[in-house]
Each structure stands twice: as structure tokens, then as C-alpha cells.
Write an enzyme that holds these catalytic residues in place. Structure first.
Site, PDB file in Angstrom:
ATOM      1  N   SER A 272       0.532  -1.320  -0.184  1.00 32.03           N
ATOM      2  CA  SER A 272      -0.383   0.430  -0.001  1.00 32.03           C
ATOM      3  C   SER A 272       1.060   1.605  -0.343  1.00 32.03           C
ATOM      4  O   SER A 272       0.036   2.335  -0.341  1.00 32.03           O
ATOM      5  CB  SER A 272      -1.088  -0.266   1.543  1.00 32.03           C
ATOM      6  OG  SER A 272      -0.478   0.272   2.285  1.00 32.03           O
TER       7      SER A 272
ATOM      8  N   HIS B  86      -0.754   6.082   6.399  1.00 31.82           N
ATOM      9  CA  HIS B  86      -0.548   5.879   4.452  1.00 31.82           C
ATOM     10  C   HIS B  86      -0.342   7.144   4.245  1.00 31.82           C
ATOM     11  O   HIS B  86      -0.895   8.348   4.947  1.00 31.82           O
ATOM     12  CB  HIS B  86      -1.839   5.115   4.194  1.00 31.82           C
ATOM     13  CG  HIS B  86      -1.317   3.684   4.362  1.00 31.82           C
ATOM     14  ND1 HIS B  86      -2.247   3.189   5.508  1.00 31.82           N
ATOM     15  CD2 HIS B  86      -0.986   2.917   3.417  1.00 31.82           C
ATOM     16  CE1 HIS B  86      -1.904   1.555   5.409  1.00 31.82           C
ATOM     17  NE2 HIS B  86      -1.064   1.909   4.222  1.00 31.82           N
TER      18      HIS B  86
END
Length: 326
Positions: A54, A288
Site C-alpha cells: 500500500s 499511509h
């Protein structure tokens, strides 16, 4: 990275992905060959393949690609910027949120959003591949996923201490997270050897993880106990060391994002490359990269690949016309 996915996080990501698909997704595209790069591979056209988890895919960073939606892969991730910078001849992005090293070379991955399981990522490689970026490791042994989940859950038990570090220290005094971050080196080295066999002519770059936490201090954006910030940094540094050593052992090149991301951790406010504890649909998954983090990573990777050159300005983060993406 998102290896450990408690029901609440998985549900949130599924809902956010559906929103991203509704409000801003981009289809894959293809066209005729583009102009060759004058930067890498002696001026020859570049065939580029991006592999990873990711931190390479870009979950919830607009616009999300639907091919498959379950990978939560953005058209504005660092591979897409690199493809634009280098004006590649072909560009294949098979990065996928939640990927572990085994998903690169041994099995079909179970995606975060339920759907078709992608083939092993190295199936995208061939003897014609010139450039490969690999960003992987943080999901193995549930390294980051379980750490983030537990650190947030236990923070209030000892707000000024390090309850998360204690949780992951076993009865023999072994810090299991540091241990696991070290063991991941062997997994990454295995994958890199598999990449070399599939793409023997390619230059392979292993991309490290950018700073998640500040070197000093705490912030409201990250719901960890004060003592666990420093410990969390140790875990990430140990993982990045494993990536660097795996690259060195297999003839790949390690790209260290830690120096470039100084001052851009999750506590850096408007300068942050990394999101904090709160999932932000149409911006970033929790812990993230934001769009600015993807751009910053791409610029640093470009600088490393070109011997210090500055990335071209005003480049759209998708392959130029003439590239093929899938």
C-alpha cells in the site's frame, strides 16, 4: 501496509473505497508508443514495472483505479509519477494494498476490498523489463498492522509510558517486533532473487518506507502513548535496514526515503507526507501517504535513479500518452 485488518478498519476502507470509486476513479488506458527517456538506460525507451504494497499503491489517494478496486491503487502513486518523469515506453503497476512478500512471487493476494484475487505480482515481469521498483515488507509477520492497532488500543493505559512496547516484549525480554523486522530481510531477499530471474536485464530498486513518526515529541494526529513514538521509530528503522541489506545481498539498489521525509512525518501538520490515526476518504488511509507524500517519494526516487537530478516540474502523475498501464 494494512496486513492486520480488524473488522472496523476493513469496513471503513471498503466504504471509503466505494466513495472514491463513485467520486473519482480513473480507468486504465493505453495508446501508441511514447517518446524515449533521455535520463535512464542510455536514452533507450524504458519498460517499467512497479511492485509493492500500500505504500506504493496509495490507498484512498485520488483517483483510485478500479483494476481491481480491491488493491486500492491510485493514479497518483509514486510509480505513476515516475512513469511520467521518465516518459516510459510501457508502465505496468501491480502494486496492491495489503501485499506481503509472498503475494509478489508465490500466491494470489486476498485484497482489502473483496473481489478477484490478483495474480502474483512478478507475473508482470519479463525479459523486456528495464526498470523495477519494489516496496514491500511492512505487512510480513503483521509487522505494522498489529503494531498500529495495539499501540492505539493501549495508549490510554499508560499515556506517558510505552505500553505498546511492553505488549510486544515477551517473557524472555525479547522485543518481538524488532525480531520480526529483522527476519523480514530473508523474505525480501527471496523476492528480489525471484525478480532477478524473471527480469534479468532490469535495474531493480528497493524503496524504503518514509518516516511515520517524528524523531522527537508527540502530536494529536497519532494516538500513541508518548514512549511508543520512539519505539515505533526503532521498528521502522530496523525494517528499512532489512530492506537495505536484502537489496545489497541480491544486487538491487536501495532507495532510502528516511532523509527526504524528515519533517514530513504524521505529526508535521500541513507538511506531513503521512496521514495519522484518522482514515481520510479521498485523501489517504490511516498511517499511509497523502498525495504530497507520493510526490515527495517519487522525487527522491527520481533523484536517486538519475544521480541527483531534480524531477521535472508540472508532470502529470500518470504515464504519458503512449504508455500502457494495467
Amino acid at each position: 501496509m494494512t496486513s492486520t485488518r480488524p473488522r472496523s478498519l476493513r469496513s471503513a476502507l471498503v466504504g471509503a473505497a466505494a466513495l472514491a470509486l463513485t467520486l473519482g476513479f480513473a480507468p486504465a488506458a493505453s495508446a501508441a508508443p511514447s517518446a524515449p527517456s533521455d535520463v535512464v538506460a542510455g536514452g533507450e525507451p524504458i519498460d517499467y514495472v512497479a511492485l509493492g504494497d500500500s505504500y506504493s499503491a496509495g490507498p484512498l489517494v485520488p483517483a483510485q483505479r478500479p483494476d481491481p478496486l480491491g488493491c486500492l491503487r491510485s493514479t497518483n502513486n509514486y510509480p505513476a509519477f515516475l512513469a511520467g518523469y521518465f516518459r516510459v515506453r510501457s508502465y505496468v503497476d501491480v502494486t496492491c494494498s495489503g501485499a506481503q512478500t509472498a503475494d509478489l512471487d508465490r500466491r494470489r493476494q486476498e485484497t482489502i476490498v473483496p473481489g478477484p484475487k490478483p495474480a502474483p505480482q512478478i507475473d508482470a515481469l519479463s525479459a523486456e523489463t528495464d526498470l523495477v521498483t519494489v516496496g514491500i515488507g511492512g505487512n510480513d509477520r503483521k509487522l505494522f498492522g498489529s503494531m498500529i492497532e495495539v499501540c492505539e488500543a493501549v495508549a490510554k493505559l499508560d499515556a506517558k509510558g510505552a505500553p505498546c512496547r511492553r505488549h510486544f516484549t515477551n517473557r524472555r525480554g525479547v522485543d518481538t517486533k524488532l525480531r520480526d523486522a529483522t527476519k523480514i530481510q530473508a523474505n525480501v531477499a527471496r523476492v528480489l532473487r525471484a525478480v532477478a530471474r524473471r527480469a534479468p536485464a532490469a535495474e531493480v530498486y528497493v524503496v524504503g518506507y518514509p518516516r511515520l513518526l517524528p524523531q522527537r515529541g508527540t502530536c494529536k494526529a497519532v494516538k500513541f502513548a508518548a514512549g511508543d513514538y520512539r519505539w515505533g521509530n526503532r521498528i521502522e528503522k530496523r525494517l528499512n535496514r532489512s530492506l537495505r541489506r536484502a537489496a545489497a545481498a541480491t544486487g538491487a539498489t536501495y532507495v532510502n526515503l528516511y532523509p527526504a521525509s524528515r519533517g514530513h512525518d504524521a505529526c508535521a501538520g500541513k507538511e506531513a507526507w503521512i496521514n495519522g490515526s484518522t482514515l481520510r476518504p479521498l485523501r489517504a488511509a490511516n498511517f499511509h501517504p497523502f498525495l504530497r507524500g507520493m510526490r515527495g517519494a517519487a522525487q527522491e526516487i527520481y533523484r536517486r535513479l538519475t544521480g541527483g537530478r531534480t524531477a521535472p516540474g508540472h508532470v502529470v502523475a500518470q504515464p504519458p500518452l503512449g504508455s500502457t498501464i494495467r
